[in-house]
Write an enzyme that holds these catalytic residues in place. Structure first.
Site, PDB file in Angstrom:
ATOM      1  N   ASP A  33       0.802  -1.532  -0.060  1.00 24.32           N
ATOM      2  CA  ASP A  33      -0.330   0.066  -0.308  1.00 24.32           C
ATOM      3  C   ASP A  33       1.222   1.394  -0.334  1.00 24.32           C
ATOM      4  O   ASP A  33       2.092   1.076   0.441  1.00 24.32           O
ATOM      5  CB  ASP A  33      -1.086  -0.044   1.610  1.00 24.32           C
ATOM      6  N   THR A  34       0.423   1.981  -0.493  1.00 27.26           N
ATOM      7  CA  THR A  34       0.663   3.552  -0.653  1.00 27.26           C
ATOM      8  C   THR A  34       0.167   4.841  -0.729  1.00 27.26           C
ATOM      9  O   THR A  34      -1.233   4.935  -0.870  1.00 27.26           O
ATOM     10  CB  THR A  34       1.839   3.479  -2.340  1.00 27.26           C
ATOM     11  N   PHE A 113       1.676   9.215 -12.198  1.00 17.66           N
ATOM     12  CA  PHE A 113      -0.091   9.043 -11.760  1.00 17.66           C
ATOM     13  C   PHE A 113       0.216   9.609 -10.115  1.00 17.66           C
ATOM     14  O   PHE A 113       1.189  10.547 -10.315  1.00 17.66           O
ATOM     15  CB  PHE A 113      -0.450   7.742 -11.919  1.00 17.66           C
ATOM     16  N   GLY A 114      -1.148  10.230  -9.744  1.00 22.88           N
ATOM     17  CA  GLY A 114      -1.594  10.392  -8.729  1.00 22.88           C
ATOM     18  C   GLY A 114      -1.050  11.588  -8.417  1.00 22.88           C
ATOM     19  O   GLY A 114      -1.245  13.061  -9.151  1.00 22.88           O
ATOM     20  N   TYR A 115       0.076  12.505  -7.485  1.00 18.74           N
ATOM     21  CA  TYR A 115       0.167  13.312  -6.757  1.00 18.74           C
ATOM     22  C   TYR A 115       1.649  13.557  -7.189  1.00 18.74           C
ATOM     23  O   TYR A 115       2.209  14.287  -7.200  1.00 18.74           O
ATOM     24  CB  TYR A 115       0.102  13.207  -5.353  1.00 18.74           C
ATOM     25  N   ASP A 116       1.654  12.880  -8.457  1.00 17.55           N
ATOM     26  CA  ASP A 116       3.169  13.068  -8.951  1.00 17.55           C
ATOM     27  C   ASP A 116       3.594  14.561  -9.550  1.00 17.55           C
ATOM     28  O   ASP A 116       4.692  15.274  -9.148  1.00 17.55           O
ATOM     29  CB  ASP A 116       3.426  12.040 -10.316  1.00 17.55           C
ATOM     30  N   LYS A 136      12.840   7.942 -11.675  1.00 14.31           N
ATOM     31  CA  LYS A 136      11.752   8.285 -10.742  1.00 14.31           C
ATOM     32  C   LYS A 136      11.913   7.214 -10.163  1.00 14.31           C
ATOM     33  O   LYS A 136      12.257   6.822  -8.310  1.00 14.31           O
ATOM     34  CB  LYS A 136      10.452   8.686 -11.085  1.00 14.31           C
ATOM     35  N   HIS A 141      10.519   6.015  -3.053  1.00 13.77           N
ATOM     36  CA  HIS A 141       9.530   5.024  -1.998  1.00 13.77           C
ATOM     37  C   HIS A 141       9.136   3.812  -2.631  1.00 13.77           C
ATOM     38  O   HIS A 141       9.431   3.362  -1.937  1.00 13.77           O
ATOM     39  CB  HIS A 141       8.485   5.540  -1.692  1.00 13.77           C
ATOM     40  N   ARG A 142       8.594   3.431  -3.137  1.00 14.30           N
ATOM     41  CA  ARG A 142       7.888   1.966  -3.986  1.00 14.30           C
ATOM     42  C   ARG A 142       9.621   1.261  -4.566  1.00 14.30           C
ATOM     43  O   ARG A 142       9.562  -0.193  -4.186  1.00 14.30           O
ATOM     44  CB  ARG A 142       7.532   1.813  -5.453  1.00 14.30           C
TER      45      ARG A 142
END
Length: 161
Positions: A33-34, A113-116, A136, A141-142
């Site tokens: 989960d992230t 994607f998302g908040y990038d 990236k 974090h991933r």
């Protein structure tokens, strides 16, 4: 069927998803989960990152809500967090990856994607959405969390061989 994510922490959700697979299919597995945690918003959106502006999981609306909630706040520090929960031979292990940075006040970049498009990692002047995939992946974090899992598996393999 969607695997439930009802915990109040990122780590809790990762464990819940891994436990779901383990208990329903009796398989060793991992799940992650992230989320994005913003200091000035007391860690929000955090565990609700994908659904921050509603259950339709709309990234544009999520970004808009973050920027609205950060209006007039000087502390823009934030971090992305990934937690991987790993079931292996009766053990449950977790691996965490953090990428610290800050939230800018307008969207920059088209990748990711998302908040990038509003997150600039420490040590960079580009948002995640402006970085190439390989750039990236060196700092995300991933990748940090997955590299910890890979190191663990490599060490297990070395012990076996």
């Amino acid at each position: 069927n969607e695997i439930p994510e009802t915990q109040n922490t990122i780590k809790g959700n990762a464990i819940q998803k891994a436990n779901y697979i383990k208990s329903n299919y009796n398989l060793d597995c991992f799940a992650d989960d992230t989320g994005l945690e913003i200091n000035a918003l007391n860690g929000e959106p955090g565990v609700l990152s994908a659904r921050y502006a509603g259950y339709e999981k709309n990234s544009k609306k999520n970004i808009k809500k973050v920027l609205k909630n950060l209006k007039n706040k000087s502390n823009r520090k934030a971090q992305f967090k990934t937690v991987i929960a790993f079931h292996y031979k009766g053990k449950l292990l977790t691996f965490e990856g953090l990428c610290k940075g800050k939230i800018i006040d307008k969207i920059k970049g088209n990748a990711g994607f998302g908040y990038d498009p509003i997150f600039i990692p420490d040590g960079s002047n580009k948002t995640f959405a402006e970085l190439s995939v390989s750039e990236k992946n060196k700092i995300s974090h991933r990748s940090i969390a997955f590299n910890k899992l890979i190191d663990y598996l490599n060490n297990l393999n070395n012990l076996i061989n």
